[in-house]
Design a protein around this motif. Structure first.
Motif, short mmCIF file in Angstrom:
data_model
loop_
_atom_site.label_atom_id
_atom_site.label_comp_id
_atom_site.label_asym_id
_atom_site.label_seq_id
_atom_site.Cartn_x
_atom_site.Cartn_y
_atom_site.Cartn_z
N ASP A 147 12.58 3.00 4.08
CA ASP A 147 12.45 4.01 4.42
C ASP A 147 10.97 4.71 3.13
O ASP A 147 10.27 5.15 3.36
CB ASP A 147 13.22 5.06 4.30
CG ASP A 147 14.95 5.07 4.38
OD1 ASP A 147 14.60 4.44 6.33
OD2 ASP A 147 15.77 5.13 4.59
N SER A 148 11.04 4.43 2.18
CA SER A 148 10.52 4.91 1.01
C SER A 148 8.91 3.55 1.29
O SER A 148 9.02 2.93 1.67
CB SER A 148 10.86 3.84 -0.41
OG SER A 148 10.15 4.19 -0.89
N ALA A 206 3.61 1.80 -6.76
CA ALA A 206 3.50 3.36 -7.41
C ALA A 206 2.35 4.01 -6.18
O ALA A 206 2.51 4.79 -6.19
CB ALA A 206 2.29 3.65 -9.18
N ASP A 207 1.53 3.23 -5.94
CA ASP A 207 0.43 4.19 -4.53
C ASP A 207 1.29 3.07 -3.03
O ASP A 207 0.90 2.65 -2.78
CB ASP A 207 -0.72 3.86 -5.16
CG ASP A 207 -1.52 4.78 -4.28
OD1 ASP A 207 -1.22 5.26 -3.49
OD2 ASP A 207 -2.92 5.04 -4.77
N THR A 266 6.86 3.18 -0.79
CA THR A 266 6.19 2.30 -1.60
C THR A 266 7.32 0.95 -2.06
O THR A 266 6.94 0.50 -3.20
CB THR A 266 6.40 2.96 -3.09
OG1 THR A 266 7.29 3.59 -2.88
CG2 THR A 266 5.46 4.13 -3.00
N GLU A 267 8.14 0.93 -1.51
CA GLU A 267 9.15 -0.34 -1.84
C GLU A 267 8.76 -1.53 -0.13
O GLU A 267 8.20 -0.77 0.88
CB GLU A 267 10.97 -0.07 -0.86
CG GLU A 267 11.42 -0.71 -2.01
CD GLU A 267 13.01 -0.85 -1.90
OE1 GLU A 267 13.78 -1.37 -1.97
OE2 GLU A 267 12.90 1.04 -1.67
N LEU A 268 9.00 -2.54 -0.89
CA LEU A 268 8.63 -3.31 0.39
C LEU A 268 8.97 -5.37 -0.14
O LEU A 268 9.65 -5.01 -0.79
CB LEU A 268 6.41 -4.02 0.27
CG LEU A 268 5.19 -2.99 0.79
CD1 LEU A 268 5.07 -2.73 -0.99
CD2 LEU A 268 4.59 -3.85 1.20
N SER A 269 9.47 -5.64 0.89
CA SER A 269 10.27 -6.69 1.04
C SER A 269 9.52 -7.65 1.63
O SER A 269 9.32 -7.85 3.50
CB SER A 269 11.99 -6.32 1.50
OG SER A 269 12.33 -5.50 0.84
N PHE A 270 10.02 -9.09 1.66
CA PHE A 270 9.44 -10.05 1.31
C PHE A 270 10.54 -11.38 1.60
O PHE A 270 11.58 -11.71 0.83
CB PHE A 270 8.00 -10.62 0.77
CG PHE A 270 6.90 -9.87 0.75
CD1 PHE A 270 5.65 -9.47 1.98
CD2 PHE A 270 6.72 -8.75 -0.48
CE1 PHE A 270 4.66 -8.42 1.56
CE2 PHE A 270 6.24 -7.53 -0.20
CZ PHE A 270 4.92 -7.43 0.17
#
Length: 315
Positions: free
Chosen positions: A258-259, A234-235, A261-265
């Motif tokens: 681009d967002s 959310a943050d 608040t979105e992460l990939s691992f």
């Protein structure tokens, strides 16, 4: 016999090894992608394979011809589209292609017929009599690629052919590349757009600092990296904390988004401790909007193998 073979291919500038002992084997009628960060040596490899540079050590063969000892035979059978426009902006599209055809041995009448076929096939007929300086970026790049096809090459080298193009123009060029391969052409593609390799390549070589760090099929390279995890919070100000927590469980930063608040691992192996990760995020007071396992991507592999994020533009 492979269309392209390279053994211990090396290129030095002074004491600096730009390409360091590269081995390649590209089957005929396929697309092979050379991936790597800026300065990794991709373009230098292409220039050696296309006879524009002599190797400092090692050797390469294209269609069985040595790129040094039989350079003239190699040149007769290849096309090359470099990173910069090769066409003359003051000439029309038809005049540019006619010039390339004549330089490659076509008689005047045969050149006109061949150019007409190419312009029609690649949807440039309506712009044939316009100066190239009036073309859009996508149209000019298309003309560059068509110019590389004037000799109907058995092998076509495309050095970052879609850099700077809009997504629609990029997808049009993908279709042209597929049509070349369907006609039997072998394509070597250098790119920093990993989605491009995903869509087009039958096999991939990842180069970093002049050396091969991975080679094989796209699926094989991705499977070697492991699995992936996507997290949406959310943050966006707490991304650093998320990365630290997921890192405790073996997650490495993966593809960028681009967002904020979105992460990939990316994770080695096939198992991800999803519930413990969720508990740790909850204990830290981080509101998770979405989380899920996924198969690792070529972006994840690129980052894991080179330590660099890809500089791609999503289509």
């Amino acid at each position: 016999m492979p269309a392209i073979e390279a053994e211990s291919l090396t290129r030095c500038y002074g004491k600096r090894r730009v390409v360091d002992g590269v081995n390649l084997s590209v089957p005929a009628g396929t697309v092979h992608a050379l991936l790597g960060p800026n300065g990794s040596g991709k373009t230098t490899i292409v220039r050696m394979l296309a006879t524009l540079l002599r190797p400092s050590a090692g050797s390469a063969r294209v269609l069985g011809f040595d790129t040094v000892l039989a350079a003239a035979q190699v040149k007769k059978n290849i096309g090359l589209v470099g990173q910069f426009h090769a066409v003359d902006p003051r000439l029309t599209g038809a005049e540019n292609l006619a010039m390339f055809a004549r330089l490659n041995g076509y008689a005047a009448k045969a050149a006109r017929l061949h150019v007409g076929e190419l312009l029609e096939r690649f949807e440039l007929l309506d712009a044939a009599d316009r100066q190239v300086q009036t073309y859009s970026g996508g149209m000019r790049r298309r003309l560059d690629i068509v110019a590389g096809m004037v000799v109907r090459p058995a092998v076509l080298f495309l050095d970052e052919p879609t850099t700077g193009l809009d997504p629609r123009s990029r997808h049009e060029i993908y279709e042209y590349v597929r049509s070349f391969v369907n006609d039997g052409t072998t394509v070597v593609l250098t790119t920093q757009y990993l989605d491009e390799a995903d869509k087009l390549a039958d096999s991939v070589t990842i180069i970093d600092a002049g050396k091969i760090v991975a080679a094989g099929t796209r699926d094989g390279i991705v499977e070697a990296v492991g699995t992936g995890l996507d997290v949406v919070i959310a943050d966006g100000r707490r991304c650093g904390e998320v990365a630290e927590i997921v890192g405790r469980f073996g997650g490495r930063p993966g593809a960028s988004h681009d967002s904020a608040t979105e992460l990939s691992f990316a994770f080695d192996g096939q198992s991800i401790a999803l519930l413990p990760i969720l508990r740790a995020l909850d204990d830290a007071g981080i509101a998770v909007q979405d989380i899920g396992r996924r198969r690792a991507t070529l972006d994840d592999a690129f980052l894991a193998l080179t330590g660099h994020a890809s500089e791609r533009i999503s289509a």
